[in-house]
Write a protein that holds these residues in place. Structure first.
Motif, mmCIF file in Angstrom:
data_model
loop_
_atom_site.group_PDB
_atom_site.id
_atom_site.type_symbol
_atom_site.label_atom_id
_atom_site.label_comp_id
_atom_site.label_asym_id
_atom_site.label_seq_id
_atom_site.Cartn_x
_atom_site.Cartn_y
_atom_site.Cartn_z
ATOM 1 N N MET A 97 0.834 -1.196 0.000
ATOM 2 C CA MET A 97 0.000 0.000 0.000
ATOM 3 C C MET A 97 0.871 1.249 0.000
ATOM 4 S SD MET A 97 -3.168 -1.167 0.174
ATOM 5 C CE MET A 97 -4.110 0.261 0.732
ATOM 6 N N ALA A 98 0.253 2.361 -0.292
ATOM 7 C CA ALA A 98 1.006 3.615 -0.319
ATOM 8 C C ALA A 98 0.095 4.799 -0.032
ATOM 9 C CB ALA A 98 1.684 3.799 -1.669
ATOM 10 N N TRP A 99 0.730 5.910 0.266
ATOM 11 C CA TRP A 99 0.056 7.200 0.402
ATOM 12 C C TRP A 99 0.597 8.141 -0.677
ATOM 13 C CZ3 TRP A 99 -4.016 8.133 3.466
ATOM 14 C CH2 TRP A 99 -4.229 7.311 4.590
ATOM 15 N N PHE A 100 -0.319 8.858 -1.306
ATOM 16 C CA PHE A 100 0.026 9.915 -2.246
ATOM 17 C C PHE A 100 -0.665 11.194 -1.775
ATOM 18 C CE2 PHE A 100 1.955 7.857 -6.030
ATOM 19 C CZ PHE A 100 1.824 6.536 -5.653
ATOM 20 N N ARG A 101 -0.262 12.306 -2.343
ATOM 21 C CA ARG A 101 -0.940 13.562 -2.047
ATOM 22 C C ARG A 101 -0.963 14.440 -3.295
ATOM 23 N NH1 ARG A 101 3.522 16.372 2.051
ATOM 24 N NH2 ARG A 101 5.097 16.872 0.455
ATOM 25 N N GLU B 194 0.664 18.011 -9.593
ATOM 26 C CA GLU B 194 0.397 16.614 -9.885
ATOM 27 C C GLU B 194 0.377 15.797 -8.596
ATOM 28 O OE1 GLU B 194 2.305 16.312 -14.380
ATOM 29 O OE2 GLU B 194 3.231 15.212 -12.726
ATOM 30 N N ARG B 195 -0.281 14.658 -8.672
ATOM 31 C CA ARG B 195 -0.304 13.746 -7.532
ATOM 32 C C ARG B 195 1.101 13.188 -7.330
ATOM 33 N NH1 ARG B 195 -5.455 9.898 -6.858
ATOM 34 N NH2 ARG B 195 -6.321 11.949 -7.355
ATOM 35 N N GLU B 196 1.552 13.184 -6.079
ATOM 36 C CA GLU B 196 2.910 12.742 -5.799
ATOM 37 C C GLU B 196 2.940 11.691 -4.702
ATOM 38 O OE1 GLU B 196 5.364 15.949 -4.384
ATOM 39 O OE2 GLU B 196 4.184 16.244 -2.570
ATOM 40 N N SER C 27 9.161 -3.606 4.506
ATOM 41 C CA SER C 27 9.796 -2.683 3.571
ATOM 42 C C SER C 27 8.983 -1.404 3.486
ATOM 43 C CB SER C 27 9.894 -3.322 2.188
ATOM 44 O OG SER C 27 10.499 -2.434 1.274
ATOM 45 N N THR C 28 9.667 -0.270 3.620
ATOM 46 C CA THR C 28 9.008 1.028 3.513
ATOM 47 C C THR C 28 9.816 1.939 2.594
ATOM 48 O OG1 THR C 28 10.152 1.884 5.463
ATOM 49 C CG2 THR C 28 7.969 0.914 5.819
ATOM 50 N N ASP C 29 9.146 2.969 2.121
ATOM 51 C CA ASP C 29 9.772 3.947 1.234
ATOM 52 C C ASP C 29 9.119 5.288 1.495
ATOM 53 O OD1 ASP C 29 9.976 4.445 -2.382
ATOM 54 O OD2 ASP C 29 11.337 5.052 -0.780
ATOM 55 N N TYR C 30 9.924 6.340 1.493
ATOM 56 C CA TYR C 30 9.412 7.678 1.765
ATOM 57 C C TYR C 30 9.927 8.667 0.733
ATOM 58 C CZ TYR C 30 8.136 5.958 6.411
ATOM 59 O OH TYR C 30 7.574 5.261 7.452
ATOM 60 N N ALA C 31 9.091 9.623 0.406
ATOM 61 C CA ALA C 31 9.560 10.751 -0.388
ATOM 62 C C ALA C 31 10.564 11.542 0.443
ATOM 63 C CB ALA C 31 8.384 11.641 -0.778
ATOM 64 N N PHE D 74 2.157 -0.856 -3.685
ATOM 65 C CA PHE D 74 3.387 -0.285 -3.156
ATOM 66 C C PHE D 74 4.221 0.174 -4.351
ATOM 67 C CE2 PHE D 74 6.852 0.983 -0.973
ATOM 68 C CZ PHE D 74 7.721 0.070 -0.399
ATOM 69 N N THR D 75 4.005 1.436 -4.742
ATOM 70 C CA THR D 75 4.670 1.977 -5.906
ATOM 71 C C THR D 75 4.811 3.478 -5.761
ATOM 72 O OG1 THR D 75 4.549 2.251 -8.316
ATOM 73 C CG2 THR D 75 2.466 2.219 -7.133
ATOM 74 N N ARG D 76 5.793 4.046 -6.433
ATOM 75 C CA ARG D 76 5.969 5.501 -6.459
ATOM 76 C C ARG D 76 5.229 6.115 -7.648
ATOM 77 N NH1 ARG D 76 10.639 8.535 -4.444
ATOM 78 N NH2 ARG D 76 11.370 7.590 -2.507
ATOM 79 N N GLU D 77 4.736 5.291 -8.553
ATOM 80 C CA GLU D 77 4.117 5.769 -9.784
ATOM 81 C C GLU D 77 2.599 5.765 -9.695
ATOM 82 O OE1 GLU D 77 5.718 7.083 -12.276
ATOM 83 O OE2 GLU D 77 7.639 6.713 -11.287
ATOM 84 N N PRO D 78 1.936 6.920 -9.764
ATOM 85 C CA PRO D 78 0.472 6.939 -9.695
ATOM 86 C C PRO D 78 -0.188 6.083 -10.767
ATOM 87 C CG PRO D 78 1.360 9.155 -9.443
ATOM 88 C CD PRO D 78 2.496 8.281 -9.814
ATOM 89 N N SER D 79 0.425 5.990 -11.931
ATOM 90 C CA SER D 79 -0.176 5.232 -13.024
ATOM 91 C C SER D 79 -0.189 3.733 -12.754
ATOM 92 C CB SER D 79 0.580 5.507 -14.328
ATOM 93 O OG SER D 79 1.923 5.076 -14.209
#
Length: 120
Positions: A34-38, A44-46, A57-61, A100-105
């Motif tokens: 899962m992920a959070w975007f804003r 654009e959505r980030e 495993s975690t990842d942060y902007a 769990f991705t950095r890409e909104p698409s």
């Protein structure tokens, strides 16, 4: 039918903390990254933060690293985002994302969003 429902947004002052939640249904949450975007007005959505299905495993902007913490409770089918030391630039609609991705698409499912407003 997959549903992701965010809650906990609101208006806070700079430096305050806020914890938002995402309740999931209709998917095998415990097996889903899962992920959070804003998304801020006019932008654009980030990606904000993401977590694997196991939580190992975690990842942060870069912009939120050290201030925000993502977590999940698979027994409750719920994901969280603890936001500390909030800044006016954190103002945005925060979306729960099923993948769990950095890409909104590449996100499979989206919540409806919860507004977070940080005043200076």
């Amino acid at each position: 039918q997959v549903q992701l429902v965010e809650s906990g947004g609101g208006l806070v002052q700079a430096g305050d903390s806020l914890k938002i939640s995402c309740a999931a249904s209709g998917l095998t949450f415990g097996s889903y990254g899962m992920a959070w975007f804003r998304q801020a007005p006019g932008k654009e959505r980030e990606f904000v933060a993401g977590m694997s299905w196991s939580g190992t495993s975690t990842d942060y902007a870069e912009s939120v690293k050290g201030r925000f913490t993502i977590s999940r409770d698979n027994a409750k089918n719920t994901m969280y985002l603890q936001m500390n030391s909030l800044k006016p630039e954190d103002t945005a609609i925060y979306y729960c994302a099923g993948r769990f991705t950095r890409e909104p698409s590449r996100v499979n499912y989206w919540g409806q969003g919860t507004q977070v407003t940080v005043s200076s």
